[in-house]
Motif scaffolding. Sequence first.
Motif, short mmCIF file in Angstrom:
data_model
loop_
_atom_site.label_atom_id
_atom_site.label_comp_id
_atom_site.label_asym_id
_atom_site.label_seq_id
_atom_site.Cartn_x
_atom_site.Cartn_y
_atom_site.Cartn_z
N GLN A 6 -6.09 16.36 -0.05
CA GLN A 6 -5.20 15.88 1.00
C GLN A 6 -5.57 16.53 2.33
OE1 GLN A 6 -1.00 16.64 0.27
NE2 GLN A 6 -0.61 16.79 2.47
N LEU A 7 -5.84 17.83 2.30
CA LEU A 7 -6.24 18.55 3.51
C LEU A 7 -7.53 17.96 4.08
CD1 LEU A 7 -5.93 21.00 5.44
CD2 LEU A 7 -7.29 22.30 3.81
N SER A 62 -3.10 22.33 7.90
CA SER A 62 -3.67 21.13 8.52
C SER A 62 -3.27 21.03 9.99
CB SER A 62 -3.19 19.89 7.76
OG SER A 62 -3.57 18.72 8.45
N SER A 120 -13.80 19.07 13.40
CA SER A 120 -13.39 20.46 13.19
C SER A 120 -14.54 21.29 12.64
CB SER A 120 -12.21 20.52 12.21
OG SER A 120 -11.91 21.86 11.88
N VAL A 152 -5.94 21.01 13.03
CA VAL A 152 -6.00 19.83 13.89
C VAL A 152 -5.79 20.25 15.34
CG1 VAL A 152 -4.79 17.71 14.55
CG2 VAL A 152 -5.33 18.14 12.16
N ARG A 184 -8.57 15.01 3.97
CA ARG A 184 -8.31 13.73 4.62
C ARG A 184 -7.63 13.90 5.98
NH1 ARG A 184 -6.95 12.37 -0.81
NH2 ARG A 184 -4.74 12.74 -0.41
N GLN A 185 -6.94 15.03 6.15
CA GLN A 185 -6.16 15.23 7.37
C GLN A 185 -6.95 15.88 8.51
OE1 GLN A 185 -2.88 17.57 5.96
NE2 GLN A 185 -1.73 15.80 5.20
N ILE A 186 -7.95 16.67 8.17
CA ILE A 186 -8.68 17.41 9.20
C ILE A 186 -9.73 16.52 9.86
CG2 ILE A 186 -10.10 19.45 9.66
CD1 ILE A 186 -7.27 20.03 8.72
N ILE A 211 -0.19 23.41 2.76
CA ILE A 211 -1.29 22.57 3.23
C ILE A 211 -0.96 21.88 4.55
CG2 ILE A 211 -2.61 20.46 2.73
CD1 ILE A 211 -3.62 22.98 1.32
N ASP A 212 0.27 21.39 4.70
CA ASP A 212 0.64 20.68 5.93
C ASP A 212 0.55 21.60 7.15
OD1 ASP A 212 1.01 18.25 4.71
OD2 ASP A 212 3.16 18.51 4.42
#
Length: 220
Positions: free
Chosen positions: A97-98, A61, A106, A65, A100-102, A57-58
């Motif tokens: 979690q993804l 992401s 996008s 991003v 929240r990060q993108i 996932i990181d």
Amino acid sequence: GSILGKLICNMPNLKELNLTDNRLLNSGVADMLEGVKHSDSLEKLFLNNTGVDDGVIDVVSACLVHRAEQSSQYSAVERSLTVVLHSNNISQDALEQLARQIPATSKDCIKCGSFNFKEGRLLEFDYGTYFEELSLNNIGKELYMSLMGINDNGARQISGVLKEDKNVVPLDFHANSIGDEGTAALANALHSNTTLEGLNLDLNRVGSRGFISMVTQLVC
């Protein structure tokens, strides 16, 4: 993975890449996404059943991003990439979690199991709409929807379209999670659809009730 990433960078007309059923694992996907970061042409990336888990996932992401930032700063053309990750070991928590990060800017989309990350939100994946789009683009051809994490709810969504759909000839649901309720919904749709010539439900979760529903609809 790193070699593939470099190839992607050097293929300016590449629009679709399907790596389904290859054991890339997290490390291979991470290396490959380094190339995807810089691709303006790639629109669809299929990574079904590639052995990845929450650890990927990181890197997904970071890739999305970077693409969003590059698109807003340097690209006159809006870029959009769909990454399909069905039949892997990615949890709902990791997908949240993804989400929240993108960045909300996008335009990229992630499809994984029963979920769909799109435009900054994690949504239930709309299999019915996806099926309808596929069938319109593959009139008279076999339609493959294998390894997509389709469950009973997804099968019900598809059955609603299948009742009226006259485009699909054979239909392949290999290796999903369709159980008795989903099978009954598909059976009901097939009672109305007279054009379908083949249906593959191998490696699903069909039990005796689903089997009876299918047979009853087909022979009555």
